[in-house]
Design an enzyme around this catalytic site. Structure first.
Site, PDB file in Angstrom:
ATOM      1  N   LYS A   1       0.480  -1.003   0.262  1.00 25.13           N
ATOM      2  CA  LYS A   1      -0.230  -0.141  -0.170  1.00 25.13           C
ATOM      3  C   LYS A   1       0.948   1.100   0.064  1.00 25.13           C
ATOM      4  O   LYS A   1       0.824   2.150  -0.449  1.00 25.13           O
ATOM      5  CB  LYS A   1      -0.743   0.309   1.299  1.00 25.13           C
ATOM      6  CG  LYS A   1      -1.861  -0.637   1.316  1.00 25.13           C
ATOM      7  CD  LYS A   1      -2.935  -0.859   1.751  1.00 25.13           C
ATOM      8  CE  LYS A   1      -4.126  -1.651   2.111  1.00 25.13           C
ATOM      9  NZ  LYS A   1      -5.500  -1.838   3.278  1.00 25.13           N
TER      10      LYS A   1
ATOM     11  N   LYS B   1      -8.734  -9.958  -8.648  1.00 26.74           N
ATOM     12  CA  LYS B   1     -10.179 -10.173  -7.931  1.00 26.74           C
ATOM     13  C   LYS B   1     -11.039  -9.290  -8.068  1.00 26.74           C
ATOM     14  O   LYS B   1     -10.047  -8.074  -8.475  1.00 26.74           O
ATOM     15  CB  LYS B   1      -9.295 -10.170  -6.569  1.00 26.74           C
ATOM     16  CG  LYS B   1      -8.893  -9.753  -5.741  1.00 26.74           C
ATOM     17  CD  LYS B   1      -8.747  -9.736  -4.214  1.00 26.74           C
ATOM     18  CE  LYS B   1      -8.552  -8.270  -3.545  1.00 26.74           C
ATOM     19  NZ  LYS B   1      -9.008  -8.811  -2.150  1.00 26.74           N
TER      20      LYS B   1
ATOM     21  N   LYS C   1     -12.662  -3.400  -5.241  1.00 32.26           N
ATOM     22  CA  LYS C   1     -13.013  -1.805  -4.873  1.00 32.26           C
ATOM     23  C   LYS C   1     -11.869  -0.691  -5.162  1.00 32.26           C
ATOM     24  O   LYS C   1     -12.596   0.339  -5.858  1.00 32.26           O
ATOM     25  CB  LYS C   1     -13.234  -1.400  -3.590  1.00 32.26           C
ATOM     26  CG  LYS C   1     -12.502  -1.299  -2.491  1.00 32.26           C
ATOM     27  CD  LYS C   1     -13.790  -0.761  -1.034  1.00 32.26           C
ATOM     28  CE  LYS C   1     -12.435  -0.938  -0.064  1.00 32.26           C
ATOM     29  NZ  LYS C   1     -12.824  -2.191   1.161  1.00 32.26           N
TER      30      LYS C   1
END
Ligand code: ADP
Ligand code: NA
Length: 330
Positions: free
Chosen positions: A114, A197, A200
């Site tokens: 991240k 996958k 969002k």
């Protein structure tokens, strides 16, 4: 015998849950109400680690809770609460952060991923210590098991290490939770890029089915899903990821087995399968949307349910925190 206790959380970081969240997590939460002593939280403290808008967060927290209730969480059979309403989460996280090694925290791959995306200098310390807050979430409730996906295994290992370390150094305060990697969980992929996958943050709008989206638009997305150039409807995740994903979704939402669907669609085309699945999806989201709206239309009642949940959670969390503080010397 007492039922094993589980703790699980979900971030209020989207306006709607998507089909992956539902089939990969929420559906299991609903089922576990029957077999476990369940604590579920909307983890709003975690949702501020990467920048946010206060009004959007407030709204998403409510919508998340309403969707969980609409999907089948029953406040009489589980403890559903909002993380920030139970201050012990932050309080225990501080204590745990003081027994976590800097190098140990630095090895968390999710932070590396991240922060690489955001730019390391722009990442918050909160994003760095996120797994320690997650450990506090779990240990406060003396959870026996934590149902997580494979991607959370490393964080759960940290939680186990911290629990064991604290217990050894200061005297027993925590149950060491077992990892409970939910194997039978459906992994839902992106409708436009079926090797990735459904997510969002990563999926394009056409690749993701949101529970609260206009059902007609969701139906269209299913009908436009990317499939291979073959004709045969068979489950083969490696060579036919698109059609396999549609079969997975179809089976999960209809309660039929994939084998049964394969037999039923023998001799039919991808278009037939997509058309039928589009209808299944519409029928599935409709009542969830109605119930979500009903919860959101009565904010006082929703707040009351969440306040009761926070009280129930706090009653357990405060006992653990008191023990922890005593052991530490406070
Ligand atoms: P996202 O990947 O969209 O950001 P989160 O990381 O917030 O979603 O995931 C919330 C929960 O939903 C987690 O338990 C996660 O394992 C599950 N989940 C998310 N995406 C999928 C998917 N595509 N298939 C199955 N489960 C998923
Ligand atoms: Na994610």
């Amino acid at each position: 015998a007492a039922r094993p206790r589980v703790l699980s959380g979900i971030q209020p970081t989207a306006d709607s849950f998507h089909l992956g969240n539902y089939l990969g997590a929420v559906r299991n939460w609903v089922a576990m109400q029957e077999t476990h002593d369940t604590f579920y939280c909307v983890v709003d403290l975690h949702a501020i680690t990467a920048g946010h808008d206060p009004e959007v967060l407030r709204q998403r927290t409510r919508v998340s809770a309403a969707q969980l209730l609409a999907a089948g969480l029953d406040p009489d059979r589980c403890t559903l609460f909002v993380q920030s309403q139970v201050p012990e989460h932050s309080q225990l996280a501080w204590v745990l952060s003081c027994i976590t090694g800097f190098g140990e925290a630095s090895r968390m791959t999710q932070f590396k991923d991240k922060s690489a995306k955001q730019g390391a200098d722009r990442s918050s310390v909160g994003l760095f210590t996120y797994p320690i807050l997650q450990a506090a979430d779990i240990l406060l409730y003396q959870a026996d098991a934590v149902p997580v996906g494979e991607d959370q295994r490393q964080h759960l290992e940290l939680t186990r290490d911290l629990a064991h370390r604290f217990n050894t150094r200061f005297g027993k305060a925590f149950t060491v939770p077992a990892p409970y990697i939910v194997k039978e969980t459906a992994k839902i992929t992106d409708l436009q890029d079926p090797t990735a996958k459904m997510s969002k943050s990563a999926s394009s709008p056409a690749g993701i089915i949101e529970l609260l989206d206009d059902p007609a638009r969701s139906a269209k997305k299913i009908r436009s899903a990317v499939t291979d150039t073959g004709r045969e409807i068979v489950f083969d995740a490696e060579h036919k990821p698109g059609i396999s994903n549609l079969l997975t979704i179809y089976a999960a939402l209809s309660g039929r087995t994939i084998d049964d669907l394969v037999v039923a669609y023998d001799g039919k085309g991808y278009g037939d399968l997509k058309k039928d699945l589009a209808e299944v999806v519409v029928e599935f989201v409709r009542p969830i949307q109605e119930r979500t709206r009903a919860y959101l239309d009565d904010p006082a009642q929703l707040d009351k349910m969440l306040a009761i949940g926070a009280d129930k959670a706090g009653a357990v969390a405060s006992v653990t925190l008191r023990t922890t503080y005593e052991r530490v010397g406070f």
